[in-house]
Design an enzyme around this catalytic site. Structure first.
Site, PDB file in Angstrom:
ATOM      1  N   ILE A 154       0.835  -1.203   0.000  1.00  0.00           N
ATOM      2  CA  ILE A 154       0.000   0.000   0.000  1.00  0.00           C
ATOM      3  C   ILE A 154       0.865   1.247   0.000  1.00  0.00           C
ATOM      4  CG2 ILE A 154      -1.725   1.288   1.307  1.00  0.00           C
ATOM      5  CD1 ILE A 154      -2.797  -1.445   2.291  1.00  0.00           C
ATOM      6  N   ASP A 173      11.709   2.594   5.636  1.00  0.00           N
ATOM      7  CA  ASP A 173      11.298   1.194   5.697  1.00  0.00           C
ATOM      8  C   ASP A 173      12.575   0.373   5.838  1.00  0.00           C
ATOM      9  OD1 ASP A 173      10.558  -1.458   5.178  1.00  0.00           O
ATOM     10  OD2 ASP A 173       8.892  -0.849   3.906  1.00  0.00           O
ATOM     11  N   ALA A 233      -3.533   3.152   8.355  1.00  0.00           N
ATOM     12  CA  ALA A 233      -2.952   1.814   8.434  1.00  0.00           C
ATOM     13  C   ALA A 233      -3.531   1.014   9.597  1.00  0.00           C
ATOM     14  CB  ALA A 233      -1.433   1.908   8.546  1.00  0.00           C
ATOM     15  N   GLU A 263     -11.190   0.679  18.728  1.00  0.00           N
ATOM     16  CA  GLU A 263     -12.303   0.749  17.777  1.00  0.00           C
ATOM     17  C   GLU A 263     -13.410  -0.213  18.199  1.00  0.00           C
ATOM     18  OE1 GLU A 263     -10.950   0.116  13.775  1.00  0.00           O
ATOM     19  OE2 GLU A 263      -9.560   1.804  13.819  1.00  0.00           O
ATOM     20  N   HIS A 281     -12.711   3.907   9.840  1.00  0.00           N
ATOM     21  CA  HIS A 281     -12.019   2.753   9.254  1.00  0.00           C
ATOM     22  C   HIS A 281     -12.589   2.435   7.866  1.00  0.00           C
ATOM     23  CE1 HIS A 281      -9.367  -0.787  10.656  1.00  0.00           C
ATOM     24  NE2 HIS A 281      -9.297  -0.675   9.350  1.00  0.00           N
ATOM     25  N   GLY A 283     -10.793   2.607   4.998  1.00  0.00           N
ATOM     26  CA  GLY A 283      -9.722   2.386   4.031  1.00  0.00           C
ATOM     27  C   GLY A 283     -10.072   1.431   2.910  1.00  0.00           C
ATOM     28  N   ALA A 284     -10.794   0.363   3.245  1.00  0.00           N
ATOM     29  CA  ALA A 284     -11.142  -0.638   2.231  1.00  0.00           C
ATOM     30  C   ALA A 284     -12.587  -0.525   1.785  1.00  0.00           C
ATOM     31  CB  ALA A 284     -10.880  -2.039   2.782  1.00  0.00           C
TER      32      ALA A 284
END
Length: 531
Positions: A154, A173, A233, A263, A281, A283-284
């Site tokens: 992502i 990273d 994320a 959450e 939430h 994101g998807a």
């Protein structure tokens, strides 16, 4: 008799039809996942369970799942599944790791735009009949520096989209190679530099012990004044209370959060603050992503139930049923070898070399390779599985090579894994004995013979007297029981190693006491999944 599948969460009708078209008997009961008692009552009828996030597959549920063979999660996260209990009962857990990457990346970009231009507050103000044009002064994204923490699947898409917006992208990273960074067109930096330079910071890492509170109060205070922070994320990556303080003081100019430490987030330190964009939430949450993951999980589960093919499994390699009987212990060994290397290596890995000797060389090497790579990468990304691991490794520019050879020593077969970084090579070898249990047989070229335990302690030292006594007394005096103790050395007076299998993790304070003796060059706790 046709396999029978229960869909206990809301799933696309097209996914339901895939099961039916493949000749699978399917019950679509999208509300039963919220009723634990009812689910436990009926789960014993089914060979497969298809879920989203609402259904909680607990150990109690699995105790009643006498016929269950596979759980398919339409999505990435499997926190709602007791994977250890599923493994013990021989139930495969599958997910769909690639179905919503673009959607999540796009949401992060959208949140960045929203916080840059204060869009939610400006919209609310205008809806209220106000015309506060001068109140909502924003900033451009063009020419700004975006700091991306986590440049995997992502995060890599976010980097690509940000470059299209003419932003300067810097990425932190630990597992991103310089070659991969160059190919992506981003500047690879350490976290400290990213914090100091970034105008916007976006997070794209899983929640692990290494990443928890990666934006702690201390790190948030190191950021550039006027920074804006985006988290789509995982909750727990940012100290939300500390961020709220810095937003109030004006050091941080804005934040956009889609995920929270708790959450559903009914209360949060960020709520109600100016220029903080919050979404539940999402994101998807696009039509395309939901459809993609639903169709994928239906296809994967159907393939397994009808043909035995295993795809995107989190607790089983992609092998045929016949291969699994022979390869099971070797798959576990490969995972342990990879896990050892992964836990011992802090710098980016450039290459992974795998040697298969004797009996091991005649097995399904693709599955064994996947197990090795997954074992290495699980430290940085617990969601990596045996199928996605090679893809992730390729995206990070890691070169994978394998070598086969005829039986060359005392063992019928063995596997040796070598990880190559810019600083060193690290190797470990192991075999499977006749009892079916994996063993470590060589570390750093030093021969040993060690059982693999859930909790282990690895030390290196010069070959001098007193090592055994120091380890035994220090651990024993502090209540740590040693189940197995293995020693090895290169030569008399040369380099020596010890690998201890202990009943519980060795706490940091006890490791510090060992370090204070000055006898050890390295003291490393190790954890292995021995289920």
């Amino acid at each position: 008799m046709a396999p029978k599948v229960l869909i206990s969460d809301k799933l696309s009708e097209a996914a339901v039809q895939i099961f039916r078209d493949r000749g699978i008997d399917v019950d679509f009961l999208p509300d039963v996942g919220k009723d634990k008692e009812k689910l436990a009552e009926i789960i014993g009828q089914y060979d497969g369970l298809a879920i989203r996030s609402a259904t909680k597959v607990t150990e109690k549920i699995l105790e009643n799942a006498d016929n269950l063979k596979v759980i398919g999660r339409a999505g990435i996260g499997t926190d709602n599944i007791d994977k250890e209990a599923a493994s013990k009962r021989g139930v495969i857990v599958m997910n769909t790791p690639f179905g919503n990457m673009i959607t999540t990346a796009e949401h992060a970009i959208a949140m960045m735009f929203a916080v840059a231009r204060q869009l939610p507050e400006a919209s609310a103000s205008t809806h209220a009949g106000k015309w506060e044009k001068s109140k909502f002064m924003g900033v451009e994204l063009t020419a700004k520096t975006l700091g991306v923490i986590g440049a995997g699947n992502i995060g890599g898409i976010v980097c690509d989209r940000a470059r299209g917006l003419k932003m300067k992208v810097v990425a932190y990273d630990p597992y991103l190679s310089q070659e991969k960074a160059d190919k992506m067109g981003v500047e690879k930096v350490e976290l400290e530099e990213l914090l100091a330079r970034a105008d916007f910071i976006t997070l794209h890492v899983p929640l692990t012990e290494q990443t928890r509170n990666i934006l702690s109060k201390e790190n948030l205070e190191k950021t550039k004044k006027g920074v804006r922070i985006i988290n789509c994320a995982r909750g727990g990556l940012v100290d939300e209370a500390a961020l709220a303080e810095l937003l109030t003081s004006g050091h941080v100019a804005g934040a956009a959060f889609d995920v929270f430490s708790e959450e559903p987030a009914k209360e949060n330190a960020l709520f109600g603050l100016p220029n903080v964009v919050c979404t539940p939430h999402l994101g998807a949450a696009t039509t395309e992503a939901q459809e993609n993951v639903a169709l994928q999980v239906a296809e994967q589960m159907s393939n397994y139930l009808l043909t035995g093919a295993v795809e995107n499994a989190l607790n089983m390699p992609s092998v045929t049923a016949e291969e699994a009987k022979v390869m099971g212990p070797w798959i576990k060994l490969a995972d342990h070898l990879g896990s050892f290397v992964g836990q011992m290596t802090d710098e980016p890995i450039k290459a992974i070399n795998i040697l298969y000797d004797g009996a091991a060389a005649g097995m399904n090497l693709d599955a064994l390779n996947c197990a090795v790579i997954a074992g290495i990468m699980k430290r940085s990304n617990p969601e990596v599985n045996l199928v996605s691991a090679p893809v992730v490794a390729k995206e990070r520019g890691i070169q994978i090579s394998t070598t086969n050879q005829d039986k060359s020593g005392a063992f019928d077969g063995y596997i040796k894994v070598t990880a190559v970084t810019s600083k060193r090579e690290r190797s470990v070898a192991g075999t499977v004995f006749s009892d079916g249990k994996p063993r470590f047989i060589q570390i750093k070229g030093i021969n040993i013979e060690a059982d693999v335990g859930a909790h282990m302690l690895y030390t290196t030292n010069e070959d001098v007297p007193g090592i055994i006594g120091t380890l035994g007394h220090t651990l024993g005096d502090n209540g740590v029981n040693i189940a197995n103790f293995t020693l090895g050395r290169s030569e008399a007076g040369g380099e020596a190693i010890a690998l201890l299998y202990v009943d519980e993790p060795v706490p940091a304070e006890i490791r510090a006491k060992l370090a204070e003796t000055g006898l050890f060059n390295q003291i490393k706790p190790l954890e292995f999944d021995v289920v």
